[in-house]
Design a protein around this motif. Structure first.
Motif, PDB file in Angstrom:
ATOM      1  N   GLY A  40       0.822  -1.210   0.000  1.00  0.00           N
ATOM      2  CA  GLY A  40       0.000   0.000   0.000  1.00  0.00           C
ATOM      3  C   GLY A  40       0.852   1.253   0.000  1.00  0.00           C
ATOM      4  N   PHE A  41       1.933   1.244   0.771  1.00  0.00           N
ATOM      5  CA  PHE A  41       2.830   2.392   0.826  1.00  0.00           C
ATOM      6  C   PHE A  41       3.492   2.629  -0.531  1.00  0.00           C
ATOM      7  CE2 PHE A  41       7.074   4.177   1.631  1.00  0.00           C
ATOM      8  CZ  PHE A  41       6.701   5.368   2.233  1.00  0.00           C
ATOM      9  N   LYS A  42       3.967   1.551  -1.156  1.00  0.00           N
ATOM     10  CA  LYS A  42       4.589   1.685  -2.478  1.00  0.00           C
ATOM     11  C   LYS A  42       3.590   2.205  -3.505  1.00  0.00           C
ATOM     12  CE  LYS A  42       8.209  -1.812  -2.063  1.00  0.00           C
ATOM     13  NZ  LYS A  42       8.726  -3.086  -2.582  1.00  0.00           N
ATOM     14  N   GLY A  43       2.347   1.717  -3.436  1.00  0.00           N
ATOM     15  CA  GLY A  43       1.308   2.188  -4.354  1.00  0.00           C
ATOM     16  C   GLY A  43       1.015   3.667  -4.158  1.00  0.00           C
ATOM     17  N   ALA A  44       0.980   4.099  -2.903  1.00  0.00           N
ATOM     18  CA  ALA A  44       0.739   5.516  -2.618  1.00  0.00           C
ATOM     19  C   ALA A  44       1.891   6.373  -3.125  1.00  0.00           C
ATOM     20  CB  ALA A  44       0.548   5.722  -1.123  1.00  0.00           C
ATOM     21  N   MET A  45       3.109   5.875  -3.008  1.00  0.00           N
ATOM     22  CA  MET A  45       4.264   6.626  -3.512  1.00  0.00           C
ATOM     23  C   MET A  45       4.185   6.763  -5.028  1.00  0.00           C
ATOM     24  SD  MET A  45       6.098   7.597  -0.974  1.00  0.00           S
ATOM     25  CE  MET A  45       7.634   8.032  -1.755  1.00  0.00           C
ATOM     26  N   LYS A  46       3.806   5.695  -5.730  1.00  0.00           N
ATOM     27  CA  LYS A  46       3.687   5.757  -7.181  1.00  0.00           C
ATOM     28  C   LYS A  46       2.581   6.725  -7.594  1.00  0.00           C
ATOM     29  CE  LYS A  46       5.496   1.199  -8.258  1.00  0.00           C
ATOM     30  NZ  LYS A  46       5.200  -0.138  -8.775  1.00  0.00           N
ATOM     31  N   ASP A  47       1.447   6.694  -6.860  1.00  0.00           N
ATOM     32  CA  ASP A  47       0.348   7.616  -7.158  1.00  0.00           C
ATOM     33  C   ASP A  47       0.775   9.055  -6.937  1.00  0.00           C
ATOM     34  OD1 ASP A  47      -1.275   5.499  -7.803  1.00  0.00           O
ATOM     35  OD2 ASP A  47      -2.339   5.471  -5.873  1.00  0.00           O
ATOM     36  N   GLY A  48       1.551   9.304  -5.889  1.00  0.00           N
ATOM     37  CA  GLY A  48       2.049  10.648  -5.611  1.00  0.00           C
ATOM     38  C   GLY A  48       2.968  11.141  -6.712  1.00  0.00           C
ATOM     39  N   ALA A  52       2.311  14.337  -9.182  1.00  0.00           N
ATOM     40  CA  ALA A  52       3.287  15.411  -9.331  1.00  0.00           C
ATOM     41  C   ALA A  52       3.622  15.624 -10.805  1.00  0.00           C
ATOM     42  CB  ALA A  52       4.551  15.105  -8.532  1.00  0.00           C
ATOM     43  N   ASN A  53       3.772  14.535 -11.555  1.00  0.00           N
ATOM     44  CA  ASN A  53       4.063  14.655 -12.986  1.00  0.00           C
ATOM     45  C   ASN A  53       2.891  15.278 -13.729  1.00  0.00           C
ATOM     46  OD1 ASN A  53       6.618  13.567 -12.754  1.00  0.00           O
ATOM     47  ND2 ASN A  53       5.950  11.487 -13.201  1.00  0.00           N
ATOM     48  N   THR A  54       1.665  14.940 -13.332  1.00  0.00           N
ATOM     49  CA  THR A  54       0.475  15.516 -13.961  1.00  0.00           C
ATOM     50  C   THR A  54       0.430  17.020 -13.716  1.00  0.00           C
ATOM     51  OG1 THR A  54      -0.719  13.448 -13.669  1.00  0.00           O
ATOM     52  CG2 THR A  54      -2.031  15.415 -14.051  1.00  0.00           C
ATOM     53  N   LEU A  57       2.877  18.723 -15.961  1.00  0.00           N
ATOM     54  CA  LEU A  57       2.397  18.791 -17.336  1.00  0.00           C
ATOM     55  C   LEU A  57       1.311  19.853 -17.485  1.00  0.00           C
ATOM     56  CD1 LEU A  57       2.250  15.009 -18.287  1.00  0.00           C
ATOM     57  CD2 LEU A  57       3.889  16.710 -19.085  1.00  0.00           C
ATOM     58  N   GLU A  58       0.448  20.002 -16.478  1.00  0.00           N
ATOM     59  CA  GLU A  58      -0.586  21.023 -16.533  1.00  0.00           C
ATOM     60  C   GLU A  58       0.028  22.406 -16.538  1.00  0.00           C
ATOM     61  OE1 GLU A  58      -3.087  20.130 -13.220  1.00  0.00           O
ATOM     62  OE2 GLU A  58      -4.121  18.500 -14.265  1.00  0.00           O
ATOM     63  N   LYS A  59       1.083  22.608 -15.774  1.00  0.00           N
ATOM     64  CA  LYS A  59       1.775  23.897 -15.780  1.00  0.00           C
ATOM     65  C   LYS A  59       2.391  24.160 -17.152  1.00  0.00           C
ATOM     66  CE  LYS A  59       2.884  24.567 -10.941  1.00  0.00           C
ATOM     67  NZ  LYS A  59       3.969  24.802  -9.979  1.00  0.00           N
ATOM     68  N   ALA A  60       2.907  23.092 -17.783  1.00  0.00           N
ATOM     69  CA  ALA A  60       3.506  23.257 -19.107  1.00  0.00           C
ATOM     70  C   ALA A  60       2.444  23.684 -20.115  1.00  0.00           C
ATOM     71  CB  ALA A  60       4.159  21.952 -19.557  1.00  0.00           C
ATOM     72  N   ASP A  61       1.223  23.191 -19.968  1.00  0.00           N
ATOM     73  CA  ASP A  61       0.143  23.580 -20.866  1.00  0.00           C
ATOM     74  C   ASP A  61      -0.233  25.036 -20.694  1.00  0.00           C
ATOM     75  OD1 ASP A  61       0.060  21.056 -21.926  1.00  0.00           O
ATOM     76  OD2 ASP A  61      -1.609  20.372 -20.663  1.00  0.00           O
ATOM     77  N   GLU A  62       0.004  25.599 -19.520  1.00  0.00           N
ATOM     78  CA  GLU A  62      -0.341  26.985 -19.256  1.00  0.00           C
ATOM     79  C   GLU A  62       0.707  27.952 -19.777  1.00  0.00           C
ATOM     80  OE1 GLU A  62      -0.855  27.146 -15.052  1.00  0.00           O
ATOM     81  OE2 GLU A  62      -2.645  25.893 -15.082  1.00  0.00           O
ATOM     82  N   GLY A  63       1.815  27.455 -20.296  1.00  0.00           N
ATOM     83  CA  GLY A  63       2.833  28.327 -20.868  1.00  0.00           C
ATOM     84  C   GLY A  63       4.004  28.557 -19.941  1.00  0.00           C
ATOM     85  N   ASP A  64       4.144  27.808 -18.884  1.00  0.00           N
ATOM     86  CA  ASP A  64       5.269  27.959 -17.974  1.00  0.00           C
ATOM     87  C   ASP A  64       6.501  27.283 -18.562  1.00  0.00           C
ATOM     88  OD1 ASP A  64       3.637  29.239 -16.207  1.00  0.00           O
ATOM     89  OD2 ASP A  64       3.272  27.474 -14.963  1.00  0.00           O
TER      90      ASP A  64
END
Length: 79
Positions: A40-48, A52-54, A57-64
């Motif tokens: 469960g801990f490893k799964g939570a780390m992967k989800d985190g 963070a990557n998402t 990417l959203e910031k990159a779409d905003e022109g940053d």
């Protein structure tokens, strides 16, 4: 050969005492619970990390600017 000043024989004696106190079924349950907790801990780390990557990417779409890359929006402003 030992572990931090503890000999193999001392470890075996401790193991026998633990087995006598808790029994094999309880130790098996504790082991499986601990394994599930680690999974469960490893799964939570992967989800985190995915979250963070998402966000990056959203910031990159905003022109940053991310990691030194210039987006198309800023390239047009420079022309």
């Amino acid at each position: 050969m030992g572990f931090g000043g503890i000999s193999i024989w001392q470890l075996l004696i401790v193991l026998v005492i633990v087995l006598l106190l808790f029994g094999t079924k309880r130790l098996k349950n504790i082991g499986s619970d601990l394994g599930n907790a680690v999974k469960g801990f490893k799964g939570a780390m992967k989800d985190g990390e995915k979250e963070a990557n998402t966000e990056r990417l959203e910031k990159a779409d905003e022109g940053d600017v991310i990691e030194g890359e210039v987006t198309k929006k800023e390239e047009k402003e420079k022309s």
